[in-house]
Scaffold this active site. Structure first.
Site, PDB file in Angstrom:
ATOM      1  N   LYS A   1      58.649  51.239  21.689  1.00  0.00           N
ATOM      2  CA  LYS A   1      58.611  52.697  21.704  1.00  0.00           C
ATOM      3  C   LYS A   1      58.030  53.214  23.017  1.00  0.00           C
ATOM      4  O   LYS A   1      58.453  54.254  23.520  1.00  0.00           O
ATOM      5  CB  LYS A   1      57.767  53.216  20.528  1.00  0.00           C
TER       6      LYS A   1
ATOM      7  N   GLU B   1      50.339  59.643  20.241  1.00  0.00           N
ATOM      8  CA  GLU B   1      51.324  60.706  20.379  1.00  0.00           C
ATOM      9  C   GLU B   1      50.710  61.952  19.778  1.00  0.00           C
ATOM     10  O   GLU B   1      49.987  61.868  18.789  1.00  0.00           O
ATOM     11  CB  GLU B   1      52.590  60.327  19.585  1.00  0.00           C
TER      12      GLU B   1
ATOM     13  N   HIS C   1      56.961  57.986   5.482  1.00  0.00           N
ATOM     14  CA  HIS C   1      57.691  58.052   6.757  1.00  0.00           C
ATOM     15  C   HIS C   1      59.054  57.399   6.651  1.00  0.00           C
ATOM     16  O   HIS C   1      59.647  57.012   7.652  1.00  0.00           O
ATOM     17  CB  HIS C   1      56.921  57.389   7.904  1.00  0.00           C
TER      18      HIS C   1
ATOM     19  N   ARG D   1      71.562  50.272  16.110  1.00  0.00           N
ATOM     20  CA  ARG D   1      72.350  49.633  15.037  1.00  0.00           C
ATOM     21  C   ARG D   1      73.013  50.715  14.209  1.00  0.00           C
ATOM     22  O   ARG D   1      72.811  51.898  14.462  1.00  0.00           O
ATOM     23  CB  ARG D   1      71.394  48.855  14.139  1.00  0.00           C
TER      24      ARG D   1
HETATM   25  P1  ADP Z   1      59.470  54.218  12.656  1.00  0.00           P
HETATM   26  O1  ADP Z   1      60.132  53.505  13.799  1.00  0.00           O
HETATM   27  O2  ADP Z   1      58.289  53.450  12.108  1.00  0.00           O
HETATM   28  O3  ADP Z   1      60.427  54.686  11.607  1.00  0.00           O
HETATM   29  P2  ADP Z   1      59.432  56.835  13.968  1.00  0.00           P
HETATM   30  O4  ADP Z   1      58.852  57.008  15.309  1.00  0.00           O
HETATM   31  O5  ADP Z   1      60.926  56.792  13.881  1.00  0.00           O
HETATM   32  O6  ADP Z   1      58.801  55.523  13.289  1.00  0.00           O
HETATM   33  O7  ADP Z   1      58.897  57.972  13.011  1.00  0.00           O
HETATM   34  C1  ADP Z   1      59.141  57.978  11.623  1.00  0.00           C
HETATM   35  C2  ADP Z   1      58.720  59.311  11.030  1.00  0.00           C
HETATM   36  O8  ADP Z   1      57.321  59.543  11.245  1.00  0.00           O
HETATM   37  C3  ADP Z   1      59.408  60.519  11.631  1.00  0.00           C
HETATM   38  O9  ADP Z   1      60.644  60.766  11.030  1.00  0.00           O
HETATM   39  C4  ADP Z   1      58.401  61.623  11.346  1.00  0.00           C
HETATM   40  O10 ADP Z   1      58.469  62.020   9.987  1.00  0.00           O
HETATM   41  C5  ADP Z   1      57.080  60.911  11.541  1.00  0.00           C
HETATM   42  N1  ADP Z   1      56.598  61.064  12.935  1.00  0.00           N
HETATM   43  C6  ADP Z   1      56.773  60.183  13.950  1.00  0.00           C
HETATM   44  N2  ADP Z   1      56.196  60.635  15.089  1.00  0.00           N
HETATM   45  C7  ADP Z   1      55.648  61.827  14.792  1.00  0.00           C
HETATM   46  C8  ADP Z   1      54.887  62.803  15.540  1.00  0.00           C
HETATM   47  N3  ADP Z   1      54.576  62.629  16.824  1.00  0.00           N
HETATM   48  N4  ADP Z   1      54.483  63.919  14.882  1.00  0.00           N
HETATM   49  C9  ADP Z   1      54.771  64.104  13.576  1.00  0.00           C
HETATM   50  N5  ADP Z   1      55.462  63.235  12.824  1.00  0.00           N
HETATM   51  C10 ADP Z   1      55.893  62.104  13.409  1.00  0.00           C
END
Ligand code: ADP
Length: 600
Positions: free
Chosen positions: A132, A216, A251, A308
């Protein structure tokens, strides 16, 4: 189906792109890809673990090769065995599905080295997007907006505290190698920061074998909006519009829709352009998804790219009329994209509900069992991609998602009605599923209004319990098991006994609360005698954290179990002394089995 793309040069059936494809996956996605192969006159080879010898995907394929015992590292995650299976069956290509090895660059490379085509992006693109932090850096360089963050090397010391202050609380601690919502911790003050970093590191180390984390800015009330992209190996990169996937628990998405009710034409254009830039920035080829979060003002930020096919790809197929699995296969075979951006349109509205073997009223605890009867809904505009049929077993070894229901109608309201009718019609006897909960989500007035932020479930449905039906039946069965065991173990204990407190480790809600669920039948501590702590579901003991004679506090973690990809925490229901430890690491325990005896 192909409305709006009449100019497509359709795939000619005379010459299949491959002769034989091995599908390195299981469940509904393996079945989905096998079906795509059949339609294209390609022979499909399934691989299976001993737990899946009779599974749907094994039955559907033209050939099936055994990989090994049920644990994923000995079967679906075992690169050598999968390549060996492809060699043995003379497959020309491997489709990885999603999950398992689908985003493993080493796997993609090993496949290619073996002279087999990998149906997915180049290993280099997987690698870049797999971290990431690296992906964030590449996106920043390419001018794609990213969430304000902090990821120095090494990540430690005072700088972290200062950075969190600068970003402004709340901040999110995330795992660089993250996926599946694991390793994420919301932190609301500097006092919580070091603990959050430590917890995130622990979780990441366990889940990904890499404990790097970063910060973040935490976006309040965001929406998750992602764009499907498709790129060929001749430099043509297009998007297939958006999907909104804000309805999540832990999440993780459970309801998705296309188009997003939040979208405006201007925002769509901006986000789509950013998605295409993101894909180009890593030399992307094949199908991929660029994920963003959008805040209330409409500002959007790159989250990550999934390299993917996504679980929710079918809603894009419904609104665009393009078969993404078939497109992946054709692109991997070296075909040039057979349509352009202006040929792709969104038609109508599609919603997907993910059907899980789990109990939403009990903190989404996964459930296992044999499907006594499965009858899928059948009506115009409804598609079911299922991984199980009547007689199949849902085991502790794999993900509890067992099917997806996709409804497509002219309008959003129509799609909601169609979905509700389909879910009502879907019979899955023998398992506890989230179908009643999914109906509660889509029938909620806030859902109808399109007010779908990532906090939807905790905001509106945290206290949800099913009225009557399935739950009461399963509930009484549970307490029967519980009470019998507890009475056997100790006549002094109250007959309703304790079920082990379960908390999904790594599943902190977006608000950062660690979920800690004891079953609702938990009795009060009577102050005498012993209590038996039982497993609320089958699983494998990963670690026992206490010894006989130890004093424990209420809520203290006594052991960690693992089932269906989740870590399940066994917590003390009250303070006391550990009288007996009845389990050891590595042991497989059954539902209702006594794990500990706890005295006062
Ligand atoms: P993963 O790869 O573990 O699925 P992601 O980065 O895709 O993680 O994030 C999954 C979810 O977590 C997002 O859809 C959102 O709901 C929440 N999320 C991720 N980053 C943030 C952020 N900076 N602020 C608020 N919610 C977040």
């Amino acid at each position: 189906m192909l409305a709006g793309i009449a100019t497509l040069r359709l795939y000619s059936t005379t010459m299949p792109p491959f002769r034989k494809i091995l599908i390195a996956n299981r469940g509904e996605i393996a079945a989905r890809i096998i079906r795509a192969c059949k339609e294209m006159s390609i022979r499909a080879v399934a691989v299976y673990s001993d737990a899946d010898a009779q599974a749907m995907h094994t039955r559907l394929a033209d050939e099936a090769v055994r990989l090994g015992p049920p644990p994923p590292r000995e079967s679906y995650l075992n690169i050598e065995r999968i390549i060996e299976a492809a060699r043995k069956s003379n497959a020309d290509a491997i489709h990885p599905g999603y999950g398992f090895l689908s985003e493993n660059a080493d796997f993609a490379e090993a496949v290619m080295k073996a002279g087999i085509v990998f149906i997915g992006p180049p290993p280099d693109a997987i690698r870049k997007m797999g971290s990431k932090t690296e992906a964030r850096a590449i996106m920043q360089e390419a001018g794609v907006p990213v969430v304000p963050g902090y990821h120095p090397h090494p990540f430690a010391g005072e700088g972290v505290r200062d950075a969190a202050e600068r970003l402004g609380y709340p901040v999110l601690v995330k795992a660089s190698a993250g996926g599946g919502g694991k390793g994420m911790r919301v932190t609301r003050s500097s006092a919580e920061l070091s603990e959050a970093v430590a917890a995130s590191r622990r979780e990441a180390a366990h889940a990904f074998g890499d404990d790097s984390v970063f910060l973040e800015k935490y976006i309040e009330n965001p929406r998750h909006i992602e764009f499907q992209v498709l790129a060929d190996s001749f430099g043509n990169t297009i998007h297939l519009f958006e999907r909104e996937c804000s309805i999540q628990r832990r999440h993780q998405k459970i309801v998705e829709e296309a188009p997003s009710p939040f979208m405006t034409p201007v925002l769509r254009e901006q986000m789509a352009a950013a998605a295409v830039v993101a894909a180009r920035a890593v030399g992307y080829v094949n199908a991929g998804t660029v994920e963003f979060i959008a805040d209330e003002s409409g500002a959007f930020y790159f989250l990550e790219m999934n390299t993917r096919l996504q679980v929710e790809h079918a809603i894009t197929e419904a609104v665009t009329g393009i078969d993404l699995a078939a497109a992946q296969i054709r692109i991997a075979a070296g075909e040039r994209l057979w349509f352009g951006q202006s040929d792709v349109t969104q038609r109508g509205h599609a919603i997907e509900c993910r059907v899980y073997a789990e109990d939403p009223a009990n903190d989404f605890l996964p459930s296992v069992g044999v499907v006594e009867q499965a009858v899928e809904p059948a009506r115009p505009g409804v598609r079911v991609d299922a991984g199980v049929a009547t007689g199949d077993e849902v085991t502790i070894h794999y993900d509890p998602m067992i099917a997806k229901v996709i409804a497509h109608a002219e309008s959003r309201a129509g799609a909601i009605r169609k979905m509700d009718a389909a879910l009502a019609e879907y019979t899955l006897r023998g398992l506890t599923t989230n179908i009643p909960f999914l109906r509660a989500v889509i029938n909620h007035p806030a859902f109808a209004r399109g007010e779908t932020t990532t906090h939807f479930i905790e905001q509106y449905l945290s206290e949800w319990e099913e009225e009557g039906g399935q739950e009461s039946e399963v509930g009484s069965q549970k307490s029967e098991v519980g009470s019998r065991r507890v009475e056997d173990a100790n006549p002094w204990t109250r007959a309703d006994g304790f079920r082990v407190g379960v908390g999904m480790v790594g599943s902190g809600t977006a608000a950062g609360r660690e979920r800690q669920t004891n079953t609702r039948r938990q009795s009060a501590w009577a102050g005498h005698g012993r209590d038996s702590l039982e497993a609320a579901m089958p699983g494998q003991v990963r670690a026992v954290l206490v010894q006989e004679g130890d004093s424990v506090e209420k809520g203290q973690t006594l052991a960690l179990l693992e089932a269906m990809k989740m870590e399940i925490k066994v917590a003390a229901p009250h303070a006391g002394r550990v009288a007996k430890v009845l389990i050891a690491a590595g042991q497989v325990v059954q539902r209702g089995q006594t794990l500990f005896e706890l005295g006062g």
